[in-house]
Write a protein that holds these residues in place. Structure first.
Motif, short mmCIF file in Angstrom:
data_model
loop_
_atom_site.label_atom_id
_atom_site.label_comp_id
_atom_site.label_asym_id
_atom_site.label_seq_id
_atom_site.Cartn_x
_atom_site.Cartn_y
_atom_site.Cartn_z
N LEU A 7 45.75 -50.41 124.67
CA LEU A 7 45.53 -49.51 123.61
C LEU A 7 44.59 -49.85 122.52
O LEU A 7 44.47 -51.23 122.25
CB LEU A 7 46.93 -49.07 123.14
CG LEU A 7 48.04 -48.46 124.10
CD1 LEU A 7 49.24 -48.13 123.38
CD2 LEU A 7 47.44 -47.00 124.64
N PHE A 8 44.06 -48.98 121.71
CA PHE A 8 43.22 -49.35 120.77
C PHE A 8 43.27 -48.24 119.79
O PHE A 8 43.66 -46.91 120.25
CB PHE A 8 41.81 -49.66 121.04
CG PHE A 8 41.34 -48.52 122.08
CD1 PHE A 8 40.65 -47.47 121.67
CD2 PHE A 8 41.23 -48.98 123.42
CE1 PHE A 8 40.04 -46.51 122.79
CE2 PHE A 8 40.76 -47.96 124.47
CZ PHE A 8 40.48 -46.96 124.12
N ASP A 9 42.84 -48.31 118.52
CA ASP A 9 43.06 -47.32 117.51
C ASP A 9 42.14 -45.91 118.09
O ASP A 9 40.85 -46.38 118.35
CB ASP A 9 42.61 -47.59 116.23
CG ASP A 9 43.98 -48.31 115.49
OD1 ASP A 9 44.85 -48.22 115.65
OD2 ASP A 9 43.61 -49.51 114.64
N ASP A 10 42.67 -44.94 117.80
CA ASP A 10 42.02 -43.72 118.20
C ASP A 10 41.60 -43.63 119.66
O ASP A 10 40.95 -42.82 120.03
CB ASP A 10 40.70 -43.57 117.52
CG ASP A 10 40.26 -42.15 116.70
OD1 ASP A 10 41.09 -41.28 117.11
OD2 ASP A 10 39.31 -41.94 116.26
N PHE A 11 42.45 -44.03 120.54
CA PHE A 11 42.74 -43.72 121.99
C PHE A 11 43.29 -42.39 121.91
O PHE A 11 44.19 -41.80 120.95
CB PHE A 11 43.58 -44.63 122.74
CG PHE A 11 45.10 -44.57 122.48
CD1 PHE A 11 45.87 -43.36 123.20
CD2 PHE A 11 45.82 -45.27 121.48
CE1 PHE A 11 47.03 -42.98 123.06
CE2 PHE A 11 47.07 -44.88 121.71
CZ PHE A 11 47.76 -44.00 122.19
N ARG A 12 42.93 -41.43 122.92
CA ARG A 12 43.20 -39.98 123.09
C ARG A 12 44.55 -40.07 123.69
O ARG A 12 45.00 -40.57 124.79
CB ARG A 12 42.39 -39.23 124.14
CG ARG A 12 42.64 -37.78 124.35
CD ARG A 12 42.04 -36.83 123.54
NE ARG A 12 42.66 -35.57 123.53
CZ ARG A 12 42.12 -34.42 123.00
NH1 ARG A 12 40.94 -34.42 122.57
NH2 ARG A 12 42.84 -33.34 122.93
N THR A 13 45.55 -39.45 122.73
CA THR A 13 47.04 -39.37 123.10
C THR A 13 47.49 -39.24 124.59
O THR A 13 48.08 -39.76 125.29
CB THR A 13 47.76 -38.25 122.10
OG1 THR A 13 47.22 -38.54 120.76
CG2 THR A 13 49.19 -38.57 122.38
N LEU A 14 47.10 -38.09 125.15
CA LEU A 14 47.39 -37.58 126.39
C LEU A 14 46.54 -38.44 127.75
O LEU A 14 47.48 -38.45 128.67
CB LEU A 14 47.08 -35.92 126.52
CG LEU A 14 47.64 -35.39 127.94
CD1 LEU A 14 49.24 -35.79 127.91
CD2 LEU A 14 47.27 -34.09 128.17
N VAL A 76 32.63 -49.65 122.17
CA VAL A 76 31.83 -49.90 123.19
C VAL A 76 30.69 -50.91 122.65
O VAL A 76 29.77 -51.70 123.08
CB VAL A 76 31.11 -48.46 123.71
CG1 VAL A 76 29.95 -47.99 122.87
CG2 VAL A 76 30.50 -48.95 125.21
N HIS A 77 30.47 -51.26 121.05
CA HIS A 77 29.72 -51.82 120.60
C HIS A 77 30.18 -53.25 120.15
O HIS A 77 29.63 -53.87 119.39
CB HIS A 77 29.17 -50.99 119.39
CG HIS A 77 28.40 -49.75 119.53
ND1 HIS A 77 27.19 -50.13 120.45
CD2 HIS A 77 28.48 -48.49 119.43
CE1 HIS A 77 26.68 -48.67 120.71
NE2 HIS A 77 27.60 -47.91 120.09
N ASP A 78 31.48 -53.36 120.35
CA ASP A 78 32.54 -54.50 119.92
C ASP A 78 32.30 -55.80 120.94
O ASP A 78 32.93 -55.61 122.03
CB ASP A 78 33.95 -53.87 119.60
CG ASP A 78 34.83 -55.13 119.44
OD1 ASP A 78 34.45 -56.45 119.60
OD2 ASP A 78 35.71 -54.86 118.60
N GLN A 79 31.36 -56.57 120.75
CA GLN A 79 31.00 -57.52 121.60
C GLN A 79 32.26 -58.43 122.18
O GLN A 79 32.55 -58.64 123.40
CB GLN A 79 29.68 -58.38 121.47
CG GLN A 79 29.21 -59.33 122.63
CD GLN A 79 28.89 -58.24 123.69
OE1 GLN A 79 28.29 -57.13 123.49
NE2 GLN A 79 29.39 -58.54 124.83
N LEU A 80 33.22 -58.63 121.16
CA LEU A 80 34.29 -59.33 121.57
C LEU A 80 35.20 -58.63 122.61
O LEU A 80 35.63 -59.26 123.49
CB LEU A 80 34.98 -59.78 120.37
CG LEU A 80 34.72 -60.84 119.60
CD1 LEU A 80 35.29 -61.34 118.33
CD2 LEU A 80 34.71 -62.09 120.37
#
Lengths: 197, 197
Positions: A7-14, A76-80
């Motif tokens: 999970l990560f912030d702003d994942f789509r609930t459903l 998608v731009h978070d290289q880590l």
């Protein structure tokens, strides 16, 4: 088998809790709600989920599940994060994505040459991430080796039932769908929303 | 409008997060994830949700949403909880239930004489809670005054879209269903699972 739901912030609930309702009925599966940094994660609809840390070494017979949602646009731009995915996905027996989750995996390069799908409402963005992926616009979901990728949001439920069917037989999947009172679209090539492009 | 989603341990995961995925797309709605005692609540599939305390006095234009799940089997005998429901539901403009959530409301007596439905897999138990409720076996969901009650699990998504349609027009509901890539069963009297009895 352990299913690690990343999970990560702003994942789509459903994207997450449709498939969770399927996998949670399979006694062979143990579900883990994880994030890279552990702690509270908020879905696109501000649902606060308490997560544990995603392990960097997976036990045998593990499954990684990656949802989509608006959070993928920055991730998608978070290289880590992308490097972390690149290291962990090859350790898993299966990697399942819903919606724009496939954009994150496409960014790692691990989907190149593979048959993959994604959300039809975000199609041009997702497919722009990696042109060496064989993006399938007509598919409700795709299977290619260890990778299961589904179209948007509720398509994740159809794919999750398809995954259970592939592993344990169609009867198990139908039983779960009936328990959920869900009309399962069991044909991966039949996407009623592919004309939305 | 404020939607108070009343959670309790062992609520059914999709009962809540299907409708949340619908309501979360309606800008007029603010969603609150609540429980009686606040703190972490675990769904039937062990999803840990951080909840705030359910207010005992609701602001005007409030909506109460009550899911089902195995947790209702013991909760229906929890007199403090049922008394709390009896006091709070009349303050709400609407009360929505999914699955065996209607058993909890039936226990309060507030559904007596009303047209109501519930999960077809738990039908005999639910209907035994209160025989003065007009239980509708053929319904995917029912509307009677302030009460919206749906059949099992994924039926909650159909009802949530129906609720949005009733309040803001069918076009809004269809737009959300398309965004979710969800094939909406928009006919409340058409329950494909009513033969499961």
């Amino acid at each position: 088998m352990n299913i690690y739901i990343l999970l990560f912030d702003d994942f789509r609930t459903l994207d997450v809790f449709g498939p969770v309702d399927v996998f949670g009925e399979v006694e062979e599966f143990t579900l883990h709600y994880c994030s890279v940094a552990e702690g509270l994660i908020y879905s696109s609809h501000h649902v606060p989920i308490m997560t544990t840390a995603m392990p960097s070494i997976l036990p045998p017979d593990s499954i990684i599940f990656i949802p989509g949602g608006m959070g993928t646009r920055s991730l998608v731009h978070d290289q880590l994060f992308i490097t972390f995915l690149t290291q962990i996905i090859p350790q898993a027996s299966y990697c399942l994505t819903v919606c724009t989750g496939s954009a994150l995996v496409a960014k790692t390069g691990l989907l190149e040459g593979k048959v993959v799908t994604s959300n039809k409402n975000a199609w041009s963005w997702v497919t722009s991430i990696n042109s060496r992926v064989h993006w399938q616009h007509h598919a409700r979901w795709c299977v290619d080796g260890r990778f299961y990728t589904s179209s948007g949001v509720s398509a994740g439920i159809d794919m999750a039932l398809g995954f259970v069917s592939d592993l344990y037989g169609q009867e198990r999947a139908v039983k779960i769908a009936n328990l959920m009172e869900y009309v399962w679209n069991s044909e991966p090539d039949n996407d009623p929303f592919c004309k939305a492009l």
